[in-house]
Design a protein around this motif. Structure first.
Motif, PDB file in Angstrom:
ATOM      1  N   PRO A  23      17.041  -5.798   9.653  1.00 40.93           N
ATOM      2  CA  PRO A  23      18.073  -6.837   9.655  1.00 40.93           C
ATOM      3  C   PRO A  23      18.289  -7.477   8.276  1.00 40.93           C
ATOM      4  N   ALA A  24      17.200  -7.725   7.531  1.00 45.35           N
ATOM      5  CA  ALA A  24      17.346  -8.390   6.224  1.00 45.35           C
ATOM      6  C   ALA A  24      18.089  -7.484   5.245  1.00 45.35           C
ATOM      7  N   GLY A  25      17.637  -6.237   5.120  1.00 40.56           N
ATOM      8  CA  GLY A  25      18.261  -5.309   4.161  1.00 40.56           C
ATOM      9  C   GLY A  25      19.697  -4.982   4.536  1.00 40.56           C
ATOM     10  N   LEU A  42      17.620   2.142   1.201  1.00 35.74           N
ATOM     11  CA  LEU A  42      16.671   3.229   1.494  1.00 35.74           C
ATOM     12  C   LEU A  42      15.753   2.805   2.634  1.00 35.74           C
ATOM     13  N   ASP A  43      15.472   3.718   3.541  1.00 26.43           N
ATOM     14  CA  ASP A  43      14.498   3.413   4.593  1.00 26.43           C
ATOM     15  C   ASP A  43      13.702   4.666   4.944  1.00 26.43           C
ATOM     16  N   ARG A  44      12.415   4.463   5.188  1.00 28.63           N
ATOM     17  CA  ARG A  44      11.533   5.608   5.459  1.00 28.63           C
ATOM     18  C   ARG A  44      11.703   6.148   6.876  1.00 28.63           C
ATOM     19  N   GLY A  50      15.485  -1.067  11.267  1.00 28.53           N
ATOM     20  CA  GLY A  50      14.186  -1.738  11.187  1.00 28.53           C
ATOM     21  C   GLY A  50      13.525  -1.854  12.548  1.00 28.53           C
ATOM     22  N   LEU A  51      12.726  -2.897  12.726  1.00 31.06           N
ATOM     23  CA  LEU A  51      11.979  -3.064  13.984  1.00 31.06           C
ATOM     24  C   LEU A  51      12.881  -3.198  15.208  1.00 31.06           C
ATOM     25  N   PRO A  52      14.007  -3.926  15.132  1.00 30.05           N
ATOM     26  CA  PRO A  52      14.833  -4.036  16.347  1.00 30.05           C
ATOM     27  C   PRO A  52      15.284  -2.674  16.880  1.00 30.05           C
ATOM     28  N   ALA A  58      15.372  -7.120  25.608  1.00 29.83           N
ATOM     29  CA  ALA A  58      16.346  -8.131  25.174  1.00 29.83           C
ATOM     30  C   ALA A  58      15.566  -9.281  24.545  1.00 29.83           C
ATOM     31  N   GLY A  59      16.166  -9.991  23.637  1.00 26.02           N
ATOM     32  CA  GLY A  59      15.469 -11.105  22.991  1.00 26.02           C
ATOM     33  C   GLY A  59      15.993 -11.287  21.577  1.00 26.02           C
ATOM     34  N   PHE A  60      17.066 -10.593  21.269  1.00 28.69           N
ATOM     35  CA  PHE A  60      17.595 -10.614  19.908  1.00 28.69           C
ATOM     36  C   PHE A  60      19.002 -11.225  19.884  1.00 28.69           C
ATOM     37  N   THR A  94      11.244   7.395   1.664  1.00 26.36           N
ATOM     38  CA  THR A  94      10.149   6.438   1.450  1.00 26.36           C
ATOM     39  C   THR A  94      10.021   6.124  -0.032  1.00 26.36           C
ATOM     40  N   VAL A  95      10.070   4.850  -0.349  1.00 22.23           N
ATOM     41  CA  VAL A  95       9.893   4.456  -1.753  1.00 22.23           C
ATOM     42  C   VAL A  95       8.402   4.431  -2.060  1.00 22.23           C
ATOM     43  N   LEU A  96       8.025   5.197  -3.064  1.00 22.26           N
ATOM     44  CA  LEU A  96       6.615   5.292  -3.430  1.00 22.26           C
ATOM     45  C   LEU A  96       6.261   4.305  -4.525  1.00 22.26           C
ATOM     46  N   GLY A 301      13.447 -11.635   4.315  1.00 23.66           N
ATOM     47  CA  GLY A 301      13.089 -11.213   5.675  1.00 23.66           C
ATOM     48  C   GLY A 301      11.607 -11.395   5.928  1.00 23.66           C
ATOM     49  N   ASN A 302      11.077 -10.538   6.797  1.00 27.43           N
ATOM     50  CA  ASN A 302       9.671 -10.673   7.171  1.00 27.43           C
ATOM     51  C   ASN A 302       8.720 -10.435   6.009  1.00 27.43           C
ATOM     52  N   LEU A 303       9.215  -9.855   4.945  1.00 27.41           N
ATOM     53  CA  LEU A 303       8.365  -9.691   3.760  1.00 27.41           C
ATOM     54  C   LEU A 303       7.969 -11.051   3.188  1.00 27.41           C
ATOM     55  N   ALA A 307       5.801 -13.127  11.129  1.00 38.09           N
ATOM     56  CA  ALA A 307       6.937 -12.363  11.566  1.00 38.09           C
ATOM     57  C   ALA A 307       7.836 -13.307  12.361  1.00 38.09           C
ATOM     58  N   ASP A 308       8.968 -13.650  11.785  1.00 34.83           N
ATOM     59  CA  ASP A 308       9.909 -14.534  12.471  1.00 34.83           C
ATOM     60  C   ASP A 308      10.962 -13.706  13.193  1.00 34.83           C
ATOM     61  N   ALA A 309      11.871 -14.393  13.900  1.00 36.33           N
ATOM     62  CA  ALA A 309      12.885 -13.691  14.694  1.00 36.33           C
ATOM     63  C   ALA A 309      13.859 -12.926  13.789  1.00 36.33           C
ATOM     64  N   ALA A 310      14.450 -11.902  14.365  1.00 40.68           N
ATOM     65  CA  ALA A 310      15.360 -11.034  13.611  1.00 40.68           C
ATOM     66  C   ALA A 310      16.572 -11.805  13.086  1.00 40.68           C
ATOM     67  N   ASP A 311      17.024 -12.817  13.847  1.00 41.05           N
ATOM     68  CA  ASP A 311      18.151 -13.634  13.383  1.00 41.05           C
ATOM     69  C   ASP A 311      17.848 -14.268  12.021  1.00 41.05           C
TER      70      ASP A 311
HETATM   71  C1  FAD Z   1       7.002  -5.554  18.813  1.00 42.83           C
HETATM   72  C2  FAD Z   1       8.016  -6.520  18.236  1.00 42.83           C
HETATM   73  C3  FAD Z   1       8.921  -7.195  19.060  1.00 42.83           C
HETATM   74  C4  FAD Z   1       9.872  -8.094  18.506  1.00 42.83           C
HETATM   75  N1  FAD Z   1      10.733  -8.741  19.340  1.00 42.83           N
HETATM   76  C5  FAD Z   1      11.648  -9.586  18.820  1.00 42.83           C
HETATM   77  C6  FAD Z   1      12.612 -10.242  19.666  1.00 42.83           C
HETATM   78  O1  FAD Z   1      12.599 -10.076  20.880  1.00 42.83           O
HETATM   79  N2  FAD Z   1      13.546 -11.028  19.078  1.00 42.83           N
HETATM   80  C7  FAD Z   1      13.595 -11.228  17.725  1.00 42.83           C
HETATM   81  O2  FAD Z   1      14.482 -11.951  17.244  1.00 42.83           O
HETATM   82  N3  FAD Z   1      12.704 -10.637  16.902  1.00 42.83           N
HETATM   83  C8  FAD Z   1      11.737  -9.837  17.413  1.00 42.83           C
HETATM   84  N4  FAD Z   1      10.836  -9.220  16.597  1.00 42.83           N
HETATM   85  C9  FAD Z   1      10.888  -9.564  15.159  1.00 42.83           C
HETATM   86  C10 FAD Z   1      11.965  -8.762  14.425  1.00 42.83           C
HETATM   87  O3  FAD Z   1      11.842  -7.419  14.745  1.00 42.83           O
HETATM   88  C11 FAD Z   1      11.831  -9.006  12.924  1.00 42.83           C
HETATM   89  O4  FAD Z   1      11.997 -10.369  12.662  1.00 42.83           O
HETATM   90  C12 FAD Z   1      12.863  -8.285  12.077  1.00 42.83           C
HETATM   91  O5  FAD Z   1      12.863  -6.923  12.364  1.00 42.83           O
HETATM   92  C13 FAD Z   1      12.569  -8.506  10.585  1.00 42.83           C
HETATM   93  O6  FAD Z   1      13.538  -7.842   9.831  1.00 42.83           O
HETATM   94  P1  FAD Z   1      13.218  -7.265   8.370  1.00 42.83           P
HETATM   95  O7  FAD Z   1      14.479  -6.636   7.926  1.00 42.83           O
HETATM   96  O8  FAD Z   1      12.623  -8.311   7.540  1.00 42.83           O
HETATM   97  O9  FAD Z   1      12.070  -6.188   8.587  1.00 42.83           O
HETATM   98  P2  FAD Z   1      12.027  -4.836   9.456  1.00 42.83           P
HETATM   99  O10 FAD Z   1      12.904  -4.915  10.639  1.00 42.83           O
HETATM  100  O11 FAD Z   1      10.589  -4.579   9.669  1.00 42.83           O
HETATM  101  O12 FAD Z   1      12.624  -3.743   8.453  1.00 42.83           O
HETATM  102  C14 FAD Z   1      11.909  -3.337   7.317  1.00 42.83           C
HETATM  103  C15 FAD Z   1      12.284  -1.913   7.006  1.00 42.83           C
HETATM  104  O13 FAD Z   1      11.719  -1.554   5.739  1.00 42.83           O
HETATM  105  C16 FAD Z   1      11.352  -0.187   5.798  1.00 42.83           C
HETATM  106  N5  FAD Z   1      10.356   0.057   4.740  1.00 42.83           N
HETATM  107  C17 FAD Z   1       9.190  -0.605   4.503  1.00 42.83           C
HETATM  108  N6  FAD Z   1       8.573  -0.091   3.432  1.00 42.83           N
HETATM  109  C18 FAD Z   1       9.359   0.919   2.968  1.00 42.83           C
HETATM  110  C19 FAD Z   1       9.256   1.836   1.884  1.00 42.83           C
HETATM  111  N7  FAD Z   1       8.213   1.821   1.033  1.00 42.83           N
HETATM  112  N8  FAD Z   1      10.243   2.744   1.718  1.00 42.83           N
HETATM  113  C20 FAD Z   1      11.313   2.781   2.542  1.00 42.83           C
HETATM  114  N9  FAD Z   1      11.461   1.944   3.596  1.00 42.83           N
HETATM  115  C21 FAD Z   1      10.498   1.020   3.800  1.00 42.83           C
HETATM  116  C22 FAD Z   1      10.786  -0.037   7.203  1.00 42.83           C
HETATM  117  O14 FAD Z   1      10.827   1.315   7.610  1.00 42.83           O
HETATM  118  C23 FAD Z   1      11.724  -0.912   8.019  1.00 42.83           C
HETATM  119  O15 FAD Z   1      12.770  -0.192   8.610  1.00 42.83           O
HETATM  120  C24 FAD Z   1       9.900  -8.318  17.114  1.00 42.83           C
HETATM  121  C25 FAD Z   1       8.995  -7.639  16.276  1.00 42.83           C
HETATM  122  C26 FAD Z   1       8.057  -6.759  16.840  1.00 42.83           C
HETATM  123  C27 FAD Z   1       7.071  -6.088  15.932  1.00 42.83           C
END
Ligand code: FAD
Length: 428
Positions: A23-25, A42-44, A50-52, A58-60, A94-96, A301-303, A307-311
């Motif tokens: 979601p962040a990227g 880029l994504d691996r 991402g995680l969603p 449901a929850g997003f 995958t970014v190395l 984002g979650n970095l 770990a906060d919500a996807a919103d």
């Molecule tokens: C089991 C679970 C259930 C969840 N349920 C909910 C929910 O119901 N509602 C809600 O709002 N949130 C929920 N979340 C939280 C939500 O998924 C995260 O807040 C959200 O995905 C964070 O977005 P992000 O973009 O920061 O990270 P991510 O979604 O984790 O995306 C990061 C991306 O970076 C990529 N990446 C990392 N390193 C590299 C690399 N070196 N090279 C290339 N790609 C790379 C990964 O493959 C990944 O796709 C849940 C999380 C989990 C783990």
């Protein structure tokens, strides 16, 4: 030049390179595209989102789209927006390695790729640290997983990890694992939580555990995992107020244990770049536009708050896009003022960690605040020695989830801003 990057390798030049298509990227890339700035993401993983994209439940999206959506639907909607904005997404990549010259080396089915960008955005999310499993006595038989594995088994493989499971941890991910396991045909015997309170939302407990009569055992701890080749049972104790076992331990038969690990930022690339990291969040320290201490390198984002919500990750990505846009307009500008943001009474961490203003204009900022203890009736505020910059009230706050405080900064102030939270410490 870094260890892996070869100076003779052809390089793909671009304005913005974003690592991570969660979601962040994706939100960052889509927003930039809507403003006419091309980026490469880029994504691996084989699919963006991402995680969603791994979550069937449901929850997003309640905050962004004003309705509850499945994770996959939330990811698909964001992806559509990015595609409409002509964002270029490279999956299975995958970014190395990254360098402070904003170069990246990645590996994909097409071999090694070298990228160079004017602005680099790290949106690599977080990972689940199964530390809790290491602290449990007993054998290490097969049948021990974390909640992320349950999501993948449920969404992609439709395969059950076992027949009878106990979930260890009561955060939202653990609570969501219960219905996923049941849909896979697994009987969930109990959810155990060492703390005296549930970590996840009460509403989620009502939705996931109560209708299925799954007991949530607060203040309970596994004393021993027993089994040969496979988990056979666990020995569980109830804890007293000091966290010591109380009364007779009891056995729960099960062949599967689902641990919810602590979520830690996926900060390998940030560490390669020697970015300043926050001791508490373990993510890069950023300003209100998610720019790190290295000009032109952003993290969101979650970095930066796992770990906060996807919103919230999505909103971070949008704000990062504003920062990247400004950076591309005035790459060599120096900030007019820098104001540090500090964690005060009752607060463990705050993101962003500082405010940087490049001209006289400043806008309201949302601070993600983590409290030190679970609190009820929480008053959170941000102050300098002289004045208040924002205050809010929230019913409840827990240490692993951010509460948000909107502040109205003043560009002429460079005195540190201290964020504090007061309320009744709860064990409920
Ligand atoms: C089991 C679970 C259930 C969840 N349920 C909910 C929910 O119901 N509602 C809600 O709002 N949130 C929920 N979340 C939280 C939500 O998924 C995260 O807040 C959200 O995905 C964070 O977005 P992000 O973009 O920061 O990270 P991510 O979604 O984790 O995306 C990061 C991306 O970076 C990529 N990446 C990392 N390193 C590299 C690399 N070196 N090279 C290339 N790609 C790379 C990964 O493959 C990944 O796709 C849940 C999380 C989990 C783990």
């Amino acid at each position: 030049m870094s260890n892996l990057l070869d100076a003779n390798m052809p390089v793909q030049n671009m304005d913005v390179l974003i690592i991570g298509a969660g979601p962040a990227g994706l939100a960052c890339a889509a927003r930039l595209g809507e403003r006419g700035i091309a980026s490469v993401v880029l994504d691996r993983e084989p699919q963006p989102g991402g995680l969603p994209a791994q979550c069937e439940h449901a929850g997003f999206g309640l905050f962004t789209y004003k309705r509850l959506m499945r994770g996959r639907e939330f990811a698909a909607r964001l992806l559509q927006r990015a595609e409409r904005a002509n964002v270029n997404i490279h999956t299975n990549t995958t970014v190395l390695e990254v360098t402070d010259a904003r170069e990246a080396l990645a590996v994909s089915p097409n071999g090694l790729q070298r990228y160079r960008a004017r602005a680099l955005v790290l949106a690599t999310g977080c990972r689940e640290l199964p530390r809790s499993t290491l602290a449990v006595a007993g054998t290490r038989p097969a049948g021990i997983f974390n909640t992320g594995v349950v999501q993948r088994l449920h969404t992609f493989l439709h395969s059950a990890p076992g027949r009878q499971a106990v979930i260890v941890g009561s955060d939202d991910m653990s609570l969501m694992a219960a219905p996923s396991l049941i849909q896979l045909g697994v009987r969930v015997r109990a959810v155990l939580e060492e703390r005296p309170y549930r970590q996840g939302y009460l509403g989620l407990e009502w939705l996931t555990l109560r209708p299925r009569r799954i007991p949530l055992l607060l203040h309970h701890k596994i004393l021993e995992i027993r089994g040969g080749a496979r988990v056979q049972e666990i020995l569980v104790a109830r804890l007293d107020a000091n966290g010591a076992p109380r009364g007779e331990p009891f056995v729960i038969p099960c062949d599967t244990l689902i641990f919810s690990g602590e979520f830690v930022p996926e900060n390998v690339l940030a560490r390669q770049l020697n970015l300043a990291l926050d001791a508490h969040t373990r993510g890069p320290r950023v300003d209100q536009n998610f720019e790190t201490d290295v000009r032109g390198i952003f993290a969101c984002g979650n970095l930066v708050h796992a770990a906060d919500a996807a919103d919230h990750a999505l909103a971070d990505g949008e704000q990062t896009a504003r920062g990247v846009f400004d950076f591309l307009q005035r790459e060599h500008a120096e900030p007019q003022s820098v104001q540090q943001i500090l964690a005060g009474d009752g607060v463990r961490a705050v993101v962003p960690q500082c405010l940087r203003w490049y001209d006289a204009q400043c806008a309201p900022v949302h601070l993600a605040v983590r409290v030190s203890h679970a609190l009820w009736g929480v008053r959170v505020r941000a102050d300098t020695a002289e004045r208040n910059f924002g205050r809010a009230y929230t019913f409840a706050a827990k240490p692993h989830r951010s509460i948000y405080l909107k502040i109205s900064p003043n560009v002429s102030s460079d005195e540190p801003l201290r964020v504090s939270a007061h309320g009744r410490v709860t064990s409920d």
